[in-house]
Design a protein around this motif. Structure first.
Motif, short mmCIF file in Angstrom:
data_model
loop_
_atom_site.label_atom_id
_atom_site.label_comp_id
_atom_site.label_asym_id
_atom_site.label_seq_id
_atom_site.Cartn_x
_atom_site.Cartn_y
_atom_site.Cartn_z
N ILE A 8 -3.15 3.46 2.05
CA ILE A 8 -4.34 3.37 0.46
C ILE A 8 -2.92 2.82 -0.42
CG2 ILE A 8 -4.48 5.65 -1.40
CD1 ILE A 8 -4.94 7.83 0.51
N SER A 9 -2.01 2.69 -0.07
CA SER A 9 -1.57 1.80 -0.86
C SER A 9 -1.48 0.31 -1.22
CB SER A 9 -0.25 1.88 -1.12
OG SER A 9 0.08 1.48 0.36
N GLU A 10 -2.46 -0.17 0.03
CA GLU A 10 -3.02 -1.18 -0.26
C GLU A 10 -4.38 -1.71 -0.34
OE1 GLU A 10 -2.64 -2.82 4.41
OE2 GLU A 10 -0.82 -2.24 4.06
N LEU A 11 -4.89 -0.25 -0.78
CA LEU A 11 -6.46 -0.76 -1.78
C LEU A 11 -5.95 -0.87 -2.72
CD1 LEU A 11 -7.72 2.69 -0.82
CD2 LEU A 11 -8.48 0.38 0.79
N SER A 12 -6.94 -1.90 -4.01
CA SER A 12 -7.09 -2.73 -4.65
C SER A 12 -7.36 -1.25 -5.82
CB SER A 12 -8.44 -3.11 -5.29
OG SER A 12 -9.75 -2.82 -5.03
N ASP A 13 -7.91 -0.79 -7.54
CA ASP A 13 -8.04 -0.20 -8.46
C ASP A 13 -8.92 0.33 -8.12
OD1 ASP A 13 -5.94 -1.08 -10.94
OD2 ASP A 13 -4.96 -0.47 -9.53
N THR A 14 -10.26 -0.45 -7.85
CA THR A 14 -11.69 -0.05 -7.42
C THR A 14 -11.42 0.46 -6.32
OG1 THR A 14 -12.15 -1.73 -8.91
CG2 THR A 14 -14.34 -0.88 -7.59
N GLN A 15 -10.98 -0.10 -5.30
CA GLN A 15 -11.16 1.28 -3.80
C GLN A 15 -10.51 2.42 -4.05
OE1 GLN A 15 -10.03 -1.40 -1.49
NE2 GLN A 15 -11.20 -2.61 -0.90
N ARG A 16 -9.42 2.13 -4.83
CA ARG A 16 -8.98 3.34 -4.63
C ARG A 16 -9.88 4.88 -5.36
NH1 ARG A 16 -2.67 2.61 -6.42
NH2 ARG A 16 -2.56 0.90 -4.19
#
Length: 494
Positions: A8-16
């Motif tokens: 999950i840490s690899e996701l961007s802010d929009t994806q999170r």
């Protein structure tokens, strides 16, 4: 992706943010949620619709799984929801004229607008003016030679496409707000109409057409095109076209947009629109797959209303039969579901009635027990009859509801409640071995009320239980009383 799942840490802010919204609505595990969101281009609305309506097979993933394992397992949810569509797809011939309907990746509508400092904007103001002048000249040149913009759109990088979207001067909104803005501007320009444009994004319009088995009519307008205004007024809004679109037998819904907006511009590129004005008909094709949407007709250029309707009618008639089979199957399933719901509802009502009767029966049994306990408690405090030596004792003759007559002497100072208590507790007072009875306490939470009243027959006089006087003052030295039950009707008569 590792075997332990996505990081999950690899996701961007929009994806999170999209992942958090999706898991809040569906309650799905993050590993499965990330996989479904990635297949839906991180569009939360599409992912939620796929989660609740069922997601069809992905041809790329199926081919990849076929190489790794010879017999891939079919998802249970898909088998349950789309079994009838798979059967229709297996025995229906494929249509060679339909091409897959593309989906687009929408841009978030809440992107912050960068504003440079005032001093920097002042320094670059001449360059900005020069850029606007060159851009306006290029647009005029593109109008004179329409093949050049198409050639540049084909060879340009995605960054140039994004630059093209942001130079229209229109504020970028969410897909739903963009559709609402187009509908409002269309009505302001051409007046009220009966087309009923969907106020949702293009991807959600595709999902609705697939879910409801309807034909999606996509209308793309280019306000700068010379033929747009005449085509809208004379063809699209003509009575012949609107009647055909609104005919319930055609099962059509309409989505529209202007190429000045980013989403409609993407749709035009995805549908390979080469000429304006432009309209396309998209429908679910079960003979291809259980989730396939295909473009069955493209109508471009300024044509007459008759040609427009004929093109739509011919395209719809070619794909009408498989859709009718699926509608019939869904109607049967809905009828069965409605019948089960009616049966369940009747069963629940029956259970509710039984529970209510059981509750009333328990309350009645408790009331009887409390009343009996109260009689035993009250009978303990009833005074004995005065002896014969008491000259002023009051002699009362009472006829009970059972027909028995009770004659009892009372002390002259006895109040009316004592007389009522004797009548109420008569069955307890007449029991044998009263001397051996143990002391009984008053039942907790029981509010006793007398369900009868005492009256004299001739003349009729009602002696209330709460009369603030003694028996001697109210009745005299003696009298005959009758016991009358108290009910609603008699209370109303009084």
């Amino acid at each position: 992706m590792s075997s332990s799942g996505p990081d999950i840490s690899e996701l961007s802010d929009t994806q999170r943010s999209a992942l958090e919204t999706y898991t809040t609505v569906t309650g799905q595990e993050p590993v499965e949620a990330i996989a479904l969101l990635s297949r839906s281009q991180w569009n939360v609305q599409i992912a939620i619709a796929k989660f609740f309506d069922g997601e069809g097979p992905d041809p790329v993933e199926e081919a990849r799984a076929a190489i790794e394992t010879p017999t891939p397992a079919r998802p249970t949810r898909q088998t349950q929801n789309l079994l009838h569509e798979d059967l229709a797809a297996r025995f229906s011939p494929a249509s060679p004229t339909a091409e897959p309907a593309p989906r687009i990746e929408t841009q978030p509508g809440d992107q912050p607008v960068y504003r440079p400092p005032f001093l920097l904007a002042l320094i670059f103001a001449p360059f900005n003016i020069l850029y606007r002048f060159l851009f306006s000249s290029f647009r005029l040149f593109g109008t004179l030679f329409p093949f050049l913009p198409r050639l540049l759109n084909t060879t340009a990088s995605p960054a140039l496409h994004n630059a093209r979207r942001n130079t229209t001067g229109r504020r970028t909104l969410a897909p739903k707000d963009t559709a609402a803005r187009f509908s409002r501007e269309f009505e302001e320009e051409y007046g009220s109409n009966s087309l009923g444009f969907l106020e949702n994004g293009y991807n959600m319009a595709l999902e609705k057409a697939h879910r409801d088995l309807k034909v999606l009519l996509v209308v793309l307008c280019a306000p700068e095109h010379d033929y747009t205004d005449a085509w809208v007024r004379e063809t699209l809004l003509s009575k012949e076209v609107t009647d055909f679109v609104n005919d319930p037998q055609n099962n059509m819904i309409v989505w529209g947009g202007t190429v000045q907006d980013a989403e409609a511009y993407q749709v035009a590129n995805s549908l390979r629109c080469t000429k304006f004005p432009f309209a396309a008909a998209i429908v679910h094709t079960p003979n291809v797959s259980s989730t396939a949407m295909a473009v069955i007709a493209k109508i471009s250029g300024a044509i007459s209303p008759t040609e427009f309707v004929e093109n739509l009618r011919a395209a719809i008639s070619q794909h009408k039969e498989p859709l009718e089979r699926i509608r019939a199957t869904r109607a049967e399933q809905q009828a069965s579901r409605s019948l089960r719901e009616q049966q369940d509802s009747a069963y629940e009502r029956s259970l509710a009635i039984d529970r209510e009767r059981a509750r009333q029966r328990r309350e009645e049994e408790k009331l009887i027990r409390d009343l009996q306990q109260w009689k035993q408690w009250r009978s303990q405090s009833i005074r004995e009859e005065p002896g014969t030596d008491v000259k002023d004792a009051v002699r009362i003759s009472i006829r009970l509801l059972s027909g028995d007559r009770v004659i009892r002497r009372f002390a002259p100072a006895t109040d009316m409640e004592e007389l009522y208590a004797v009548v109420e507790c008569y069955d307890v007072l007449t029991e044998t071995d009263t001397s051996e009875k143990t002391a009984v306490e008053k039942p907790d939470g029981f509010d006793h009320q007398y369900g009868f009243r005492l009256v004299s027959p001739m003349p009729r006089v009602v002696y209330e239980v709460d009369a603030a006087c003694s028996i001697r003052d109210k009745i005299g030295r003696g009298g005959t009383l009758l016991v009358e039950p108290i009910d609603d009707e008699s209370g109303e008569d009084e």
